[in-house]
Motif scaffolding. Sequence first.
Motif, PDB file in Angstrom:
ATOM      1  N   TRP A 209       0.856  -1.186   0.000  1.00 22.14           N
ATOM      2  CA  TRP A 209       0.000   0.000   0.000  1.00 22.14           C
ATOM      3  C   TRP A 209       0.888   1.231   0.000  1.00 22.14           C
ATOM      4  O   TRP A 209       1.884   1.280   0.712  1.00 22.14           O
ATOM      5  N   LEU A 210       0.522   2.212  -0.786  1.00 23.01           N
ATOM      6  CA  LEU A 210       1.204   3.502  -0.753  1.00 23.01           C
ATOM      7  C   LEU A 210       0.329   4.463   0.039  1.00 23.01           C
ATOM      8  O   LEU A 210      -0.889   4.456  -0.085  1.00 23.01           O
ATOM      9  N   LEU A 211       0.956   5.279   0.853  1.00 24.95           N
ATOM     10  CA  LEU A 211       0.266   6.169   1.772  1.00 24.95           C
ATOM     11  C   LEU A 211       0.502   7.616   1.359  1.00 24.95           C
ATOM     12  O   LEU A 211       1.631   8.012   1.065  1.00 24.95           O
ATOM     13  N   SER A 212      -0.560   8.412   1.359  1.00 31.70           N
ATOM     14  CA  SER A 212      -0.415   9.832   1.022  1.00 31.70           C
ATOM     15  C   SER A 212       0.302  10.556   2.147  1.00 31.70           C
ATOM     16  O   SER A 212       0.560   9.999   3.213  1.00 31.70           O
ATOM     17  N   THR A 213       0.611  11.801   1.903  1.00 31.21           N
ATOM     18  CA  THR A 213       1.218  12.632   2.928  1.00 31.21           C
ATOM     19  C   THR A 213       0.233  13.742   3.291  1.00 31.21           C
ATOM     20  O   THR A 213      -0.718  14.015   2.553  1.00 31.21           O
ATOM     21  N   LEU A 214       0.433  14.375   4.418  1.00 29.54           N
ATOM     22  CA  LEU A 214      -0.422  15.478   4.868  1.00 29.54           C
ATOM     23  C   LEU A 214       0.368  16.778   4.814  1.00 29.54           C
ATOM     24  O   LEU A 214       1.592  16.763   4.958  1.00 29.54           O
ATOM     25  N   GLU A 215      -0.349  17.890   4.646  1.00 26.64           N
ATOM     26  CA  GLU A 215       0.332  19.188   4.675  1.00 26.64           C
ATOM     27  C   GLU A 215       1.034  19.380   6.000  1.00 26.64           C
ATOM     28  O   GLU A 215       2.179  19.772   6.059  1.00 26.64           O
ATOM     29  N   ILE A 216       0.331  19.137   7.064  1.00 26.66           N
ATOM     30  CA  ILE A 216       0.892  19.268   8.404  1.00 26.66           C
ATOM     31  C   ILE A 216       0.562  17.980   9.150  1.00 26.66           C
ATOM     32  O   ILE A 216      -0.607  17.694   9.397  1.00 26.66           O
ATOM     33  N   PRO A 217       1.570  17.168   9.474  1.00 28.93           N
ATOM     34  CA  PRO A 217       1.309  15.893  10.130  1.00 28.93           C
ATOM     35  C   PRO A 217       0.528  16.071  11.427  1.00 28.93           C
ATOM     36  O   PRO A 217       0.712  17.066  12.134  1.00 28.93           O
ATOM     37  N   PRO A 218      -0.362  15.117  11.753  1.00 26.63           N
ATOM     38  CA  PRO A 218      -1.135  15.205  12.993  1.00 26.63           C
ATOM     39  C   PRO A 218      -0.208  15.318  14.200  1.00 26.63           C
ATOM     40  O   PRO A 218       0.830  14.659  14.257  1.00 26.63           O
ATOM     41  N   GLY A 219      -0.567  16.159  15.141  1.00 28.75           N
ATOM     42  CA  GLY A 219       0.224  16.321  16.349  1.00 28.75           C
ATOM     43  C   GLY A 219       1.423  17.233  16.189  1.00 28.75           C
ATOM     44  O   GLY A 219       2.163  17.469  17.128  1.00 28.75           O
ATOM     45  N   CYS A 220       1.615  17.774  14.995  1.00 25.81           N
ATOM     46  CA  CYS A 220       2.775  18.621  14.741  1.00 25.81           C
ATOM     47  C   CYS A 220       2.462  20.048  15.192  1.00 25.81           C
ATOM     48  O   CYS A 220       1.398  20.581  14.904  1.00 25.81           O
ATOM     49  N   LEU A 221       3.381  20.658  15.885  1.00 26.85           N
ATOM     50  CA  LEU A 221       3.225  22.042  16.309  1.00 26.85           C
ATOM     51  C   LEU A 221       3.456  22.955  15.113  1.00 26.85           C
ATOM     52  O   LEU A 221       4.498  22.905  14.471  1.00 26.85           O
ATOM     53  N   VAL A 222       2.473  23.758  14.792  1.00 21.14           N
ATOM     54  CA  VAL A 222       2.588  24.675  13.663  1.00 21.14           C
ATOM     55  C   VAL A 222       3.016  26.029  14.203  1.00 21.14           C
ATOM     56  O   VAL A 222       2.330  26.625  15.020  1.00 21.14           O
TER      57      VAL A 222
ATOM     58  N   CYS B   5       2.634  30.181   9.312  1.00 17.62           N
ATOM     59  CA  CYS B   5       1.580  29.963   8.328  1.00 17.62           C
ATOM     60  C   CYS B   5       1.936  30.772   7.088  1.00 17.62           C
ATOM     61  O   CYS B   5       2.060  31.992   7.185  1.00 17.62           O
ATOM     62  N   PRO B   6       2.144  30.159   5.931  1.00 16.54           N
ATOM     63  CA  PRO B   6       2.078  28.721   5.697  1.00 16.54           C
ATOM     64  C   PRO B   6       3.263  28.013   6.344  1.00 16.54           C
ATOM     65  O   PRO B   6       4.206  28.658   6.794  1.00 16.54           O
ATOM     66  N   ALA B   7       3.181  26.700   6.354  1.00 14.70           N
ATOM     67  CA  ALA B   7       4.249  25.904   6.961  1.00 14.70           C
ATOM     68  C   ALA B   7       5.593  26.286   6.350  1.00 14.70           C
ATOM     69  O   ALA B   7       5.686  26.575   5.163  1.00 14.70           O
ATOM     70  N   SER B   8       6.627  26.271   7.163  1.00 10.70           N
ATOM     71  CA  SER B   8       7.943  26.687   6.679  1.00 10.70           C
ATOM     72  C   SER B   8       8.708  25.534   6.025  1.00 10.70           C
ATOM     73  O   SER B   8       9.882  25.657   5.740  1.00 10.70           O
ATOM     74  N   THR B   9       8.030  24.425   5.778  1.00 11.62           N
ATOM     75  CA  THR B   9       8.663  23.287   5.123  1.00 11.62           C
ATOM     76  C   THR B   9       8.183  23.216   3.679  1.00 11.62           C
ATOM     77  O   THR B   9       7.476  24.092   3.205  1.00 11.62           O
ATOM     78  N   PHE B  10       8.522  22.135   3.009  1.00  6.24           N
ATOM     79  CA  PHE B  10       8.103  21.922   1.630  1.00  6.24           C
ATOM     80  C   PHE B  10       6.615  21.621   1.535  1.00  6.24           C
ATOM     81  O   PHE B  10       6.069  21.590   0.453  1.00  6.24           O
ATOM     82  N   GLN B  11       5.962  21.393   2.661  1.00  6.30           N
ATOM     83  CA  GLN B  11       4.600  20.888   2.654  1.00  6.30           C
ATOM     84  C   GLN B  11       3.557  21.985   2.443  1.00  6.30           C
ATOM     85  O   GLN B  11       2.693  22.197   3.265  1.00  6.30           O
ATOM     86  N   THR B  12       3.646  22.660   1.314  1.00  9.21           N
ATOM     87  CA  THR B  12       2.632  23.644   0.991  1.00  9.21           C
ATOM     88  C   THR B  12       1.481  22.925   0.277  1.00  9.21           C
ATOM     89  O   THR B  12       1.688  21.871  -0.328  1.00  9.21           O
ATOM     90  N   PRO B  13       0.276  23.453   0.348  1.00 13.25           N
ATOM     91  CA  PRO B  13      -0.865  22.754  -0.258  1.00 13.25           C
ATOM     92  C   PRO B  13      -0.679  22.331  -1.717  1.00 13.25           C
ATOM     93  O   PRO B  13      -0.937  21.180  -2.039  1.00 13.25           O
ATOM     94  N   PRO B  14      -0.189  23.195  -2.625  1.00 17.98           N
ATOM     95  CA  PRO B  14      -0.041  22.743  -4.015  1.00 17.98           C
ATOM     96  C   PRO B  14       0.963  21.596  -4.172  1.00 17.98           C
ATOM     97  O   PRO B  14       0.725  20.661  -4.920  1.00 17.98           O
ATOM     98  N   LEU B  15       2.084  21.658  -3.465  1.00 19.45           N
ATOM     99  CA  LEU B  15       3.077  20.594  -3.571  1.00 19.45           C
ATOM    100  C   LEU B  15       2.581  19.300  -2.942  1.00 19.45           C
ATOM    101  O   LEU B  15       2.814  18.217  -3.475  1.00 19.45           O
ATOM    102  N   THR B  16       1.889  19.396  -1.822  1.00 21.45           N
ATOM    103  CA  THR B  16       1.354  18.207  -1.178  1.00 21.45           C
ATOM    104  C   THR B  16       0.318  17.542  -2.068  1.00 21.45           C
ATOM    105  O   THR B  16       0.320  16.319  -2.230  1.00 21.45           O
ATOM    106  N   ARG B  17      -0.573  18.337  -2.681  1.00 25.42           N
ATOM    107  CA  ARG B  17      -1.582  17.773  -3.595  1.00 25.42           C
ATOM    108  C   ARG B  17      -0.920  17.083  -4.782  1.00 25.42           C
ATOM    109  O   ARG B  17      -1.296  15.974  -5.165  1.00 25.42           O
ATOM    110  N   ALA B  18       0.079  17.725  -5.363  1.00 29.49           N
ATOM    111  CA  ALA B  18       0.779  17.139  -6.520  1.00 29.49           C
ATOM    112  C   ALA B  18       1.473  15.832  -6.123  1.00 29.49           C
ATOM    113  O   ALA B  18       1.434  14.845  -6.866  1.00 29.49           O
TER     114      ALA B  18
END
Length: 71
Positions: free
Chosen positions: A18-31, A34-47
């Motif tokens: 099974w392949l698992l998707s990724t989340l913009e901000i992992p559950p339990g992660c302290l944000v 805004c936006p997240a300072s990592t690569f996990q921006t909404p357009p990149l995460t969706r792609a």
Amino acid sequence: MLARLASSLRARGAPSVWLLSTLEIPPGCLVTSCPASTFQTPPLTRAYNQAIERAARREGVGFVSLDEVLG
């Protein structure tokens, strides 16, 4: 690369792949920004998630979307 990984696991006899998707901000992660300072921006995460789903379909393995499970 994801398709090659899935194909390799299946070729080595993995009972289930099974392949698992990724989340913009992992559950339990302290944000702290805004936006997240990592690569996990909404357009990149969706792609990235679309690429994972396509690879899973192409290789005939399962795909789990965390957006649907947690949303």
